[in-house]
Design a protein around this motif. Sequence first.
Motif, mmCIF file in Angstrom:
data_model
loop_
_atom_site.group_PDB
_atom_site.id
_atom_site.type_symbol
_atom_site.label_atom_id
_atom_site.label_comp_id
_atom_site.label_asym_id
_atom_site.label_seq_id
_atom_site.Cartn_x
_atom_site.Cartn_y
_atom_site.Cartn_z
ATOM 1 N N VAL A 1 5.986 6.268 0.003
ATOM 2 C CA VAL A 1 6.540 5.097 0.672
ATOM 3 C C VAL A 1 5.466 4.021 0.723
ATOM 4 O O VAL A 1 4.301 4.265 0.392
ATOM 5 C CB VAL A 1 7.039 5.438 2.087
ATOM 6 N N THR A 2 5.856 2.826 1.145
ATOM 7 C CA THR A 2 4.917 1.705 1.159
ATOM 8 C C THR A 2 4.895 1.033 2.523
ATOM 9 O O THR A 2 5.835 1.147 3.316
ATOM 10 C CB THR A 2 5.305 0.644 0.109
ATOM 11 N N PHE A 3 3.797 0.313 2.772
ATOM 12 C CA PHE A 3 3.746 -0.621 3.885
ATOM 13 C C PHE A 3 3.042 -1.876 3.402
ATOM 14 O O PHE A 3 2.295 -1.847 2.409
ATOM 15 C CB PHE A 3 3.061 -0.019 5.121
ATOM 16 N N ARG A 4 3.312 -2.992 4.067
ATOM 17 C CA ARG A 4 2.748 -4.263 3.642
ATOM 18 C C ARG A 4 1.234 -4.285 3.847
ATOM 19 O O ARG A 4 0.702 -3.710 4.806
ATOM 20 C CB ARG A 4 3.379 -5.413 4.423
ATOM 21 N N ILE B 1 0.867 -1.180 0.000
ATOM 22 C CA ILE B 1 0.000 0.000 0.000
ATOM 23 C C ILE B 1 0.902 1.227 0.000
ATOM 24 O O ILE B 1 1.833 1.329 0.809
ATOM 25 C CB ILE B 1 -0.960 0.007 1.197
ATOM 26 N N TRP B 2 0.628 2.149 -0.932
ATOM 27 C CA TRP B 2 1.455 3.329 -1.156
ATOM 28 C C TRP B 2 0.803 4.564 -0.533
ATOM 29 O O TRP B 2 -0.416 4.715 -0.559
ATOM 30 C CB TRP B 2 1.630 3.572 -2.656
ATOM 31 N N MET C 1 -4.237 6.786 0.412
ATOM 32 C CA MET C 1 -3.557 5.510 0.171
ATOM 33 C C MET C 1 -4.041 4.884 -1.123
ATOM 34 O O MET C 1 -5.187 5.082 -1.539
ATOM 35 C CB MET C 1 -3.851 4.525 1.318
ATOM 36 N N VAL C 2 -3.161 4.099 -1.743
ATOM 37 C CA VAL C 2 -3.540 3.290 -2.897
ATOM 38 C C VAL C 2 -2.800 1.963 -2.800
ATOM 39 O O VAL C 2 -1.609 1.921 -2.501
ATOM 40 C CB VAL C 2 -3.237 4.000 -4.237
ATOM 41 N N PHE C 3 -3.534 0.889 -3.021
ATOM 42 C CA PHE C 3 -2.943 -0.451 -2.977
ATOM 43 C C PHE C 3 -2.574 -0.903 -4.375
ATOM 44 O O PHE C 3 -3.378 -0.798 -5.301
ATOM 45 C CB PHE C 3 -3.941 -1.435 -2.361
ATOM 46 N N GLU C 4 -1.373 -1.386 -4.536
ATOM 47 C CA GLU C 4 -0.960 -2.134 -5.731
ATOM 48 C C GLU C 4 0.507 -2.522 -5.643
ATOM 49 O O GLU C 4 1.191 -2.209 -4.695
ATOM 50 C CB GLU C 4 -1.263 -1.418 -7.038
ATOM 51 N N ALA C 5 0.978 -3.187 -6.687
ATOM 52 C CA ALA C 5 2.272 -3.854 -6.674
ATOM 53 C C ALA C 5 3.447 -2.893 -6.799
ATOM 54 O O ALA C 5 3.278 -1.680 -6.963
ATOM 55 C CB ALA C 5 2.315 -4.889 -7.800
ATOM 56 N N ASP C 6 4.654 -3.464 -6.765
ATOM 57 C CA ASP C 6 5.868 -2.648 -6.864
ATOM 58 C C ASP C 6 5.952 -1.898 -8.181
ATOM 59 O O ASP C 6 6.593 -0.846 -8.259
ATOM 60 C CB ASP C 6 7.102 -3.533 -6.690
ATOM 61 N N PHE C 7 5.270 -2.388 -9.238
ATOM 62 C CA PHE C 7 5.325 -1.671 -10.518
ATOM 63 C C PHE C 7 4.601 -0.326 -10.468
ATOM 64 O O PHE C 7 4.669 0.452 -11.411
ATOM 65 C CB PHE C 7 4.795 -2.533 -11.674
ATOM 66 N N THR C 8 3.932 -0.038 -9.367
ATOM 67 C CA THR C 8 3.345 1.287 -9.165
ATOM 68 C C THR C 8 4.421 2.372 -9.213
ATOM 69 O O THR C 8 4.139 3.522 -9.566
ATOM 70 C CB THR C 8 2.588 1.325 -7.823
ATOM 71 N N ALA C 9 5.655 2.004 -8.880
ATOM 72 C CA ALA C 9 6.748 2.972 -8.910
ATOM 73 C C ALA C 9 6.916 3.588 -10.293
ATOM 74 O O ALA C 9 7.313 4.754 -10.415
ATOM 75 C CB ALA C 9 8.054 2.311 -8.469
#
Length: 426
Positions: A285-288, A142-143, A263-271
């Motif tokens: 930043v992210t958290f699990r 989650i970003w 917040m927005v949830f999605e994978a590392d490719f969100t970067a």
Amino acid sequence: MTPAGGLTRRTLLRAAAVGAAATAAGCGGGTRSIQVAVVWSGSELERFQKVVDAYRAPAPVRVVSAGNDIDAFLRARHLAGTSPDVAILSRPGLVTEYAAKGWLRPVRPSVEYAVPIGLGDLLMAKGQRYGLWVKAAHKSLIWHLPSMLPEPPTSWDELVSLTRRLGALARDGGPAPLAIGAADGWVLTDWFENVLADLAPTAYDALAASEGDWQGRAVRDALDRLAELWSIDGAFPGGGKRALLTQYEESVIQVVRSRRAVMVFEADFTAEVVGRFRGGTEEPVTFRFPSAGAGSGALIVGGDVAVAFDHDRGGLELVEWLTRADSFAPWLQAGGYLSPNTTIALTEYDDPVRRQLAREMRGPDTLHFDLSDQLPGAFTGSDGVGIWRIMQDFFADVTGGVPARRAIDDATAQLAAAARDAGSDR
């Protein structure tokens, strides 16, 4: 992704044209090129091209982007007799399906290749290996911007409480707690998979193996947990109806640029999306993805796999080369790449965030591969089809005031019917 059998005239014409052009290019140069069909486009395609540019072989490598409809693309190419030598697929179910049809050749990795337990088994058929993982995705993140959320929630209950509190403030003009690209059904299946794997990992694995009960307690509990969160008033910018028109990239923009959501949830490719659309200098930043219990919860991963079609050895040799520890070094150094290959030293990741994600994928957590990408046939989902559409219908119900129990009854009945239909089509 396109369901099996969904070959449109446009797909057939495009695939035939690409095949004819590749054949002509190979003949004109005197040496037949090694053709690689990939799911990637944009910067990912450019970075993969740099990877294969380093491949030293008598024949040049020609990369063709088929996009998310690569299944339809490859079926059309097969019908035309112009299948590529190699393809990069994002669904392990396609690997076993193509192998059963006799389209693929068994592949062998380099001695520098190893992947987390369980991933390799997804690519086996008839006791042989027909695919090798070349790229991974961490799908339990989650970003947020630190200034918008100084203290992230550490459990599911905290996430629900935070969403209720921020939702009340959103009704008075503040940012919504969550952005969600519900117009893309895969975003909703990723939510479902993280919750299900956390609550009932054994049931998750059974469903992935087509042995579970889509109307059972585990699925119902996961959907009930999602309904608890998604039905909160003010949870999404513009409400549920607007979220169903919001695509994934727009949902990221709502957090990192317009700040309409926290917040927005999605994978590392969100970067990759963040890099293109971020406003200002603040780094997200992210958290699990939070667990219902103690600890960090389940870890869902996705990935891309290389396969070789039934041609000469050029494709087999390229696939083996792609599994060497240094083959994807240009992409790793450019950023936006996670390797499934555990022989690559973590110190090779210059970005500390991506290094941490790679470390998590090698940790003691039990990995669960993306469930929807393992489902058979049309059940796997695409726009308006399969589990994608079912989850969108469920989202519309719970954000539109339908009681959770009724929405769950409808969704589980649809899921069970889709699973039966997919099984009968095998």
